[in-house]
Design a protein around this motif. Sequence first.
Motif, PDB file in Angstrom:
ATOM      1  N   GLU A 147       0.822  -1.199   0.000  1.00 31.06           N
ATOM      2  CA  GLU A 147       0.000   0.000   0.000  1.00 31.06           C
ATOM      3  C   GLU A 147       0.862   1.257   0.000  1.00 31.06           C
ATOM      4  O   GLU A 147       0.506   2.267  -0.606  1.00 31.06           O
ATOM      5  CB  GLU A 147      -0.923   0.007   1.223  1.00 31.06           C
ATOM      6  N   ARG A 193      -6.341   4.048  -2.458  1.00 28.95           N
ATOM      7  CA  ARG A 193      -5.475   2.883  -2.300  1.00 28.95           C
ATOM      8  C   ARG A 193      -4.622   2.619  -3.529  1.00 28.95           C
ATOM      9  O   ARG A 193      -3.469   2.286  -3.439  1.00 28.95           O
ATOM     10  CB  ARG A 193      -6.318   1.649  -1.971  1.00 28.95           C
ATOM     11  N   GLU A 194      -5.209   2.712  -4.706  1.00 29.97           N
ATOM     12  CA  GLU A 194      -4.449   2.507  -5.931  1.00 29.97           C
ATOM     13  C   GLU A 194      -4.904   3.515  -6.969  1.00 29.97           C
ATOM     14  O   GLU A 194      -6.096   3.681  -7.202  1.00 29.97           O
ATOM     15  CB  GLU A 194      -4.648   1.080  -6.469  1.00 29.97           C
ATOM     16  N   PHE A 247      -0.021   4.088  -2.368  1.00 27.48           N
ATOM     17  CA  PHE A 247      -0.932   4.890  -1.564  1.00 27.48           C
ATOM     18  C   PHE A 247      -0.919   6.341  -2.010  1.00 27.48           C
ATOM     19  O   PHE A 247       0.137   6.931  -2.218  1.00 27.48           O
ATOM     20  CB  PHE A 247      -0.510   4.781  -0.102  1.00 27.48           C
TER      21      PHE A 247
END
Length: 285
Positions: free
Chosen positions: A192, A270-271, A196
Amino acid sequence: MTEKKQQIRDYLAITVGTILIAFAIKNIFDPVSMVTGGISGAAIILKELWQVPLWLTNTVLNIPLFLAAFRMMGWQFIGRTLYSTAMLSAALYVLPEMGLVKEDMILSALFGGVLSGVGTGLVFLGGCTTGGTDMLAVLIRGRLRHYSSAQIMQVLDGGIVAAGALVFGIRPSLYAMIAIVCVSRVTDRLIEGMKFSKEAWIISKQDKEIAEAVMERLGRGVTSIKAVGMYSKEEKNLLFCVVSPKEIVKIKSIVREFDPHAFFVVSDAREVFGEGFIEKEDRIT
């Protein structure tokens, strides 16, 4: 970044990651009989029962898995995983034995879990796994499609941990649970951390000035979305922007500079795929 440079970075991450995993297995988990699942856990059990070297078990148990995977899915599926598995066996063979934590089970579980988690995260970021139960779960799923690979892998690893409890007793297995949690948490955090980002939503009467400042000072794109306040019935422009975590402080400063009373929301992304972020989706092969 060119494709060749990316491949070099990926293989470097895989190499470092497998060395860290091998170090944790050989110098932390094995000396205290801590079976954390996977082929490495099976290797620790076989070493205790029949004095089979860790590297040999890792190699021998993975060979039929790779042959089956190659037959069912071809070379593209095996890909880098073959390299990572070979590197893990080589590292288990080459690395010297060092009694770092000795009989301290808590330290072994925590330090070993963190070290193995970092290594696993690097391997994942390199675009592969270390084979073993990961690959076996994928192969079994070819026959049992109503179960996910993750569910099958949990059963496989759970069986190995249970076998470890039978061989070494329940106490090391309970500490192994702590190590497993550490590996999972650290791996997730590492992955992450590389992907992130932060997303900012801004409502302000100075939307044009704020958007121009963000684009000029940070080089980030800004999207303006037409919105209507349901209470005031007033039409407004809603600004949307995605930035890195460290840039969110600069976004706040820009918003306060032009409109101290702006409505400003920050949330986690998150992505993020696209220009300035992740250019292509990671492949686990």
